[in-house]
Design an enzyme around this catalytic site. Sequence first.
Site, short mmCIF file in Angstrom:
data_model
loop_
_atom_site.label_atom_id
_atom_site.label_comp_id
_atom_site.label_asym_id
_atom_site.label_seq_id
_atom_site.Cartn_x
_atom_site.Cartn_y
_atom_site.Cartn_z
N LYS A 51 0.85 -1.21 0.00
CA LYS A 51 0.00 0.00 0.00
C LYS A 51 0.87 1.24 0.00
O LYS A 51 0.64 2.20 -0.74
CB LYS A 51 -0.94 -0.01 1.22
CG LYS A 51 -2.08 -1.00 1.07
CD LYS A 51 -2.86 -1.24 2.34
CE LYS A 51 -3.88 -2.35 2.10
NZ LYS A 51 -4.59 -2.78 3.29
N GLN A 95 -5.07 -1.36 9.47
CA GLN A 95 -4.95 -2.69 8.88
C GLN A 95 -5.58 -3.74 9.82
O GLN A 95 -5.25 -3.80 11.00
CB GLN A 95 -3.47 -3.02 8.62
CG GLN A 95 -3.23 -4.33 7.92
CD GLN A 95 -3.79 -4.36 6.48
OE1 GLN A 95 -3.64 -3.41 5.73
NE2 GLN A 95 -4.44 -5.46 6.14
N ASP A 118 -11.49 2.60 3.67
CA ASP A 118 -11.86 1.18 3.60
C ASP A 118 -13.37 1.00 3.44
O ASP A 118 -13.84 -0.08 3.12
CB ASP A 118 -11.42 0.48 4.90
CG ASP A 118 -10.22 -0.42 4.69
OD1 ASP A 118 -9.96 -0.80 3.53
OD2 ASP A 118 -9.55 -0.75 5.70
#
Length: 280
Positions: A51, A95, A118
């Site tokens: 990422k 995460q 997200d």
Amino acid sequence: MIIDGKKTAAELREKIKKEISKLKSTYNAVPGLTVILVGEDPASKIYVKNKEKFAKEVGMNSEVIRYPADLEEKVLLDKIQELNKNKRVSGILVQLPLPKHIDKRKVIETIDPRKDVDGFHPMNVGNLSSGYDSSIPCTPLGCSLLLKKVEKNLSGKSAVVIGRSNLNGKPMTQLLLKENCTVTVTHSKTKDLKAECQRADIIIAAVGIPKLVKGDWVKKGTIVIDVGINKTDSGIVGDVDFDQVSKVAKAITPVPGGVGPMTIACLLKNTVECFKKSNI
Ligand code: NAD
């Protein structure tokens, strides 16, 4: 047709890179993505590294904050609050999975929904299911873009989603409904998964069982999107038996090289969207 996720993701990143360059000249600022990693989960460490790499490559400000696994929950929540207020940060991603002592729900709900790249915040989940503008979870968004590569108009198609997770199955269902598909959501308690799949024009497999979907589960002409990433003795495989299903499907994503690369590209896309909205 084998749907090339790697190539599609590279094209999307190129588009994003150009857009960021334009945004830079308009706003004299670029989108910023902050990723928080708690602990030492090996898969998470790889995801986060990728990422960071791709965010930098497209010209974003990219920051990774790493914490040890025994991090106090309050420290994490305070950091998120601080990032919520930071104008240089357009998107925040924590995460998952988190260590057990940290309440995942609290963490997700602390992220400002406008920075929730997200798409896991209940406000974004609600907006998506109401058909309103929202951040869309990256993997289902990537699946949608790949589907659209094969067929622009999905209206009236019969779609079967295998798996009902908040991460994949549920948001995927919403996206397919938005495209006017007739959607069947299947899960671990579904009685006859094979029969459900045999009726489908589109199959999205997001289960976590290696090669679950077999050749005789799929009718000729079906589009098959394989979200699964399963480590086996013979390497990484999807939830679909690629060798069998690719012989009957109209189009299919490989694993690796299908949905996986799209997930990160869509994260970058979401970060740009958050930046643009914050500048309106
Ligand atoms: P999950 O474990 O949260 O959910 C799995 C779902 O599958 C559940 O809803 C469960 O009811 C259903 N299920 C389990 N057994 C079943 C069966 N026999 N028949 C039908 N349904 C069954 O998983 P997840 O987080 O949604 O991930 C699914 C897969 O996708 C995993 O392999 C994961 O590694 C992969 N994944 C890939 C990406 C990507 O970028 N490609 C991103 C996230 C997850």
